[in-house]
Design a protein around this motif. Sequence first.
Motif, PDB file in Angstrom:
ATOM      1  N   TRP A   1       0.802  -1.281  -0.140  1.00  0.00           N
ATOM      2  CA  TRP A   1       0.060  -0.025  -0.052  1.00  0.00           C
ATOM      3  C   TRP A   1       0.781   1.245   0.045  1.00  0.00           C
ATOM      4  O   TRP A   1       0.283   2.527  -0.134  1.00  0.00           O
TER       5      TRP A   1
ATOM      6  N   ALA B   1       3.572   3.515  -4.847  1.00  0.00           N
ATOM      7  CA  ALA B   1       3.483   4.829  -5.070  1.00  0.00           C
ATOM      8  C   ALA B   1       4.724   5.435  -4.874  1.00  0.00           C
ATOM      9  O   ALA B   1       4.891   6.395  -5.839  1.00  0.00           O
TER      10      ALA B   1
ATOM     11  N   SER C   1      -2.229   1.925  -5.011  1.00  0.00           N
ATOM     12  CA  SER C   1      -0.740   2.848  -4.448  1.00  0.00           C
ATOM     13  C   SER C   1      -0.062   3.312  -5.669  1.00  0.00           C
ATOM     14  O   SER C   1       0.118   4.515  -5.743  1.00  0.00           O
TER      15      SER C   1
END
Length: 469
Positions: A45, A49, A147
């Motif tokens: 998660w 990103a 993400s």
Amino acid sequence: MTATLAHARPHGAGTRRSSVARCYRFELVKLVSQWRIRLLVLACWIAPALFVAAVSQQSSLPVDTLFGRWMHATGWAGPLVMLGFAGTWALPLLTSVVAGDVFAAEDRLGTWRHLLVAVRSPRRIFAAKAFASLTVLLLLVAGLVCSSAAGGVVAVGSRPLVGLDGHLLTSADAAVKVLLAWVCVLAPTLALAGIGLLGSVALGRSPMGLLLPVFVALAMQLAQMMPLPVAVRLALPSYAFIAWSGLFTGPAQLAPLLIGIGVSLAWAVLATALAYLLFLRRDFTNLSYDGSGRRAVTVGVLPLVGLVAVTVAVLTTSITATDTTKATATDTTTATATGSGIGQEKVQRSVATAFAHLYRMQTDQLHRPAVTEDRLRATATCNKGGLQVAAQGPGNDWRCVVSWHLPGVDAAGQAIYQLDVTPDGRYMADGDGPKEVNGYFLVRTPEGDAPNPLWQFDGTVELLSTSKG
């Protein structure tokens, strides 16, 4: 006490069997309470990103990965780059840690007797563990897609995405297709999860049970890199990890993708059913149980091999029958399922289509008079390794000459491309002149300066001639 003895009806009201829902909650809590599962959830998660945002800001991009060259242009390229990495490494590892250890952990801890006394139903235990591991895997996959998409959109922005045939997808279309691509890879992930359950049950405390999904995924990935016949390639669930690229062409190449999903789901069902049968027949009184090698081969390996053989036979018959009716004079060498599926006509059609779309994009970026693909009438003439070599199959020796016509200009324009075509049908086209058309130079876009879109581009050849958009 064996699994069959555990089915005996207990005496007393206090020894009633636990429901599947209660067992599921218990197994889910057990999984989530493990420190390695918690670390995986946090990593899935957060890490994508950060990775996508960091790579999108670098001067050099992963151009050897599908959509890697577009990470500067749109945030929707990031989750697709992450998807390519996940299908190769992340998802096999996640299924190994979660599904490959869900039964073996009880063998290592010696807790089968306590669990059987509490639940009093091996069937409920298996269902609870299988659903709990599936829930955790879905949570991990959801983290990867959310993400990576958030990192790309925040770092670059929600902008249009260039498809694998050169056409421009709006931000909304790109978002939908990115989500569909991730949904499609759930099928091969379930296949690896079923293999993980099978290995965890059949091999007990042996580390091979934990590593089985990784080994199977690696073996199938190596097979996809070889020049296999189309029917054999589609009969492996690993093809669904790369068939999602067909969503980003117009029309979409749906037939290979749907076949890959169907094959993956068949593997998932069969592997899970085999794991269930082995689990019901195992002896829980042996605390040093490390699995049965002979039973693992006869009940686990042979049925999966048989499934591959049956799938290959069905696909060979179906593809050959369909392709024979659609074979053309220039593509007859790849008209059956025993060929690579990569033929001269398919390569020419794909390159010409992508060039026409990207030429229009370049025209707009250079502020030249607008022109449509129909008026360009782009065509491609491709050969492989010279005139003495048959123009079919993968290789880095493909050469294409693209011709097009501009309105009001009598002479046709021409551009040369060198192609590197992989066995799964994907290719990278490298411009080889003239430099004014497909050489390296920067063009001004609303987002800033970017390389000439005709310099290098990715594309895909449809392995099946039966696909419809």
